[in-house]
Design a protein around this motif. Structure first.
Motif, mmCIF file in Angstrom:
data_model
loop_
_atom_site.group_PDB
_atom_site.id
_atom_site.type_symbol
_atom_site.label_atom_id
_atom_site.label_comp_id
_atom_site.label_asym_id
_atom_site.label_seq_id
_atom_site.Cartn_x
_atom_site.Cartn_y
_atom_site.Cartn_z
ATOM 1 N N GLU A 164 0.814 -1.220 0.000
ATOM 2 C CA GLU A 164 0.000 0.000 0.000
ATOM 3 C C GLU A 164 0.848 1.271 0.000
ATOM 4 O OE1 GLU A 164 -3.209 -0.374 2.786
ATOM 5 O OE2 GLU A 164 -3.872 1.687 2.431
ATOM 6 N N THR B 3 0.572 4.055 -2.602
ATOM 7 C CA THR B 3 -0.631 4.889 -2.774
ATOM 8 C C THR B 3 -0.474 6.271 -2.121
ATOM 9 O OG1 THR B 3 -1.605 4.114 -0.724
ATOM 10 C CG2 THR B 3 -2.092 2.823 -2.698
ATOM 11 N N PHE C 260 -2.735 5.915 -7.397
ATOM 12 C CA PHE C 260 -3.852 5.334 -6.651
ATOM 13 C C PHE C 260 -4.058 6.186 -5.397
ATOM 14 C CE2 PHE C 260 -2.076 1.884 -9.113
ATOM 15 C CZ PHE C 260 -3.179 1.202 -9.580
ATOM 16 N N ILE D 202 -6.241 6.691 -1.842
ATOM 17 C CA ILE D 202 -7.099 5.979 -0.879
ATOM 18 C C ILE D 202 -7.985 6.985 -0.152
ATOM 19 C CG2 ILE D 202 -7.145 4.339 1.049
ATOM 20 C CD1 ILE D 202 -5.574 3.282 -1.339
#
Ligand code: SF4
Length: 433
Positions: free
Chosen positions: A233, A236, A365, A367
């Protein structure tokens, strides 16, 4: 135009960051106000979190007494120009308007904005100064509303803000095409005129450093974005960071930024923050912007008007899609979902369809799945700060309100808790003396 239909708002079709809503003219506001039948039950007032006496101010618009209309709104709301723009009236006052039984609901938000915009320089009268010092930690909508109310009551208010700018989520979280910076600046100016002091770049991590203040208000918002908790992650960007970079640092004007030069962006989440990120990404020139959401459009927590604006901006949606892991910085593995029974929140539960994994490629990306406040040592906390019915925390002279207590919510609710807290602090101090 039929009395059943609302007077449409003047809108500016745009692809930039200037405000898209142009507001009503005086004639349009009066034509819309006349549609209100001042019904007996007034469900609009009951469903306004701030209990603004809506039909009363609407009557003043019809009578062209705009100052009186503003003063009526101000009895319950100090952020009416902001609430009129960004609050979900379709779920609150307008969503319950009797007029909507046959035809369109009264455009209460537009009328509130029309009135409030006329009195942006309004300075309220201050009661006699009492020389009692109150500390306010954070400067978002709850803190602004509380500070204004306490300053009017005669208190010396000092706002401590960890960032180099004031306004909290109003400044760094809501894009300027929905809420222009000059509106936030006018509220800060009003606080200045009321004698409120500001300490910028000052983070309060220990409440005992404020021991010289008679009462303390914690309005620290919800700036800690949740993580998905999936593999890789770190590739991101958090929604709060992305929006701050645009709103405060003008990321959209930085031609050398990798983000600005991205060709495809994926936003993960279904709330208003996800929509704001997607619309900003489109407006900064990213060609393909897609929102990934694990349920269907009908279950999205975002405002329907904002979803529609995102569609107009060219944002695409990928529903019933759940992120599983990042394969690398440009590849997200997702699975398809199916909806079943409703859970305790009333939304249909999303279940993964086994073997449905597929890849989505993008340059960035983002979040946007919610956020929490930062913990302050010594203050009881369970996801959000815990308060009693008077918004008091476990420490006797420390109060809290806004998103810090409720979780990410509407500006009107943050404002209402801020004003209520101000009166509770006033009562608390009067009891001490
Ligand atoms: Fe007017 Fe609608 Fe409120 Fe009734 S519910 S008073 S019609 S705005």
């Amino acid at each position: 135009m039929s009395v059943l239909n609302r007077v449409p708002m003047n809108l500016r079709k745009s692809k930039d960051f200037n405000e898209t809503t142009l507001g009503y003219t005086k004639e349009q506001a009066i034509s819309e106000a006349i549609r209100c039948i001042n019904c007996k039950t007034k469900p609009c007032v009951k469903h306004c979190p701030a209990s603004v006496p809506i039909p009363e101010f609407i009557e003043c618009i019809i009578a062209e007494d705009f100052l009186k209309a503003y003063e009526i709104i101000r009895r319950e709301s100090v952020l009416s120009d902001i609430c009129g723009r960004v609050c979900p009236q379709e779920k609150q006052c307008e969503g319950n308007c009797v007029r909507a039984i046959k035809g369109d609901a009264i455009a209460i938000g537009h009328l509130e904005t029309f009135v409030a915009d006329m009195f942006r320089d309004y300075t309220p009268k201050i009661a006699t100064k009492n020389n009692i010092d109150i500390a306010v930690v954070g400067s978002g909508p709850a803190s602004i509303s509380l500070s204004e109310t306490l300053a009017i009551l005669g208190y010396n208010v000092t706002i401590f803000e960890k960032k180099s700018y004031l306004g909290g989520v109003l400044s760094d979280g809501i894009p300027s095409f929905r809420l222009p910076n000059n509106i936030i600046a006018s509220h800060i100016k009003r606080l200045e005129k009321l004698g409120v002091k500001f300490k910028l770049n000052t983070e309060i991590t220990d409440i005992s450093t404020l021991k010289d203040f008679k009462a303390i208000f914690l309005g620290i918002g919800c700036a800690n974005s949740y993580s998905l908790g999936i593999e890789n992650e770190e590739f991101t960007i958090k929604a709060t960071d992305f929006l701050e970079q645009i709103n405060i640092n003008n990321l959209h004007l930085n031609e050398n930024s990798d983000i600005k030069n991205a060709k495809k962006a994926i936003i993960i989440g279904g709330g208003n923050v996800a929509i704001d990120c997607a619309r900003c990404a489109r407006r900064m020139g990213i060609e393909q912007v897609q929102i990934i959401y694990r349920r269907e459009k009908e279950q999205m927590p975002a405002r329907i008007v904002e979803i529609n604006h995102a569609i107009e901006d060219g944002v695409e949606f990928n529903f019933l899609t759940n992120p599983v892991k990042f394969k690398d910085e440009n590849t997200l593995i997702c699975s398809k979902m199916t909806l079943g029974e409703k859970d305790e929140s009333g939304r249909a539960m999303a279940t993964e369809i086994k073997g449905s994994d597929f890849e989505i490629n993008a340059d960035i990306f983002i979040i946007a799945i919610g956020s929490t406040p930062k913990i302050i040592p010594g203050i009881n906390f369970k996801k959000y700060i815990i308060v009693d019915e008077n918004f008091k925390t476990n420490i006797d002279n420390v109060f809290s309100g806004g998103d810090t207590v409720t979780g990410p919510e509407t500006v009107v609710l943050a404002m209402q808790t801020g004003i209520t807290c101000a009166y509770n602090i006033d009562k608390y101090i009067k009891k001490l003396n």
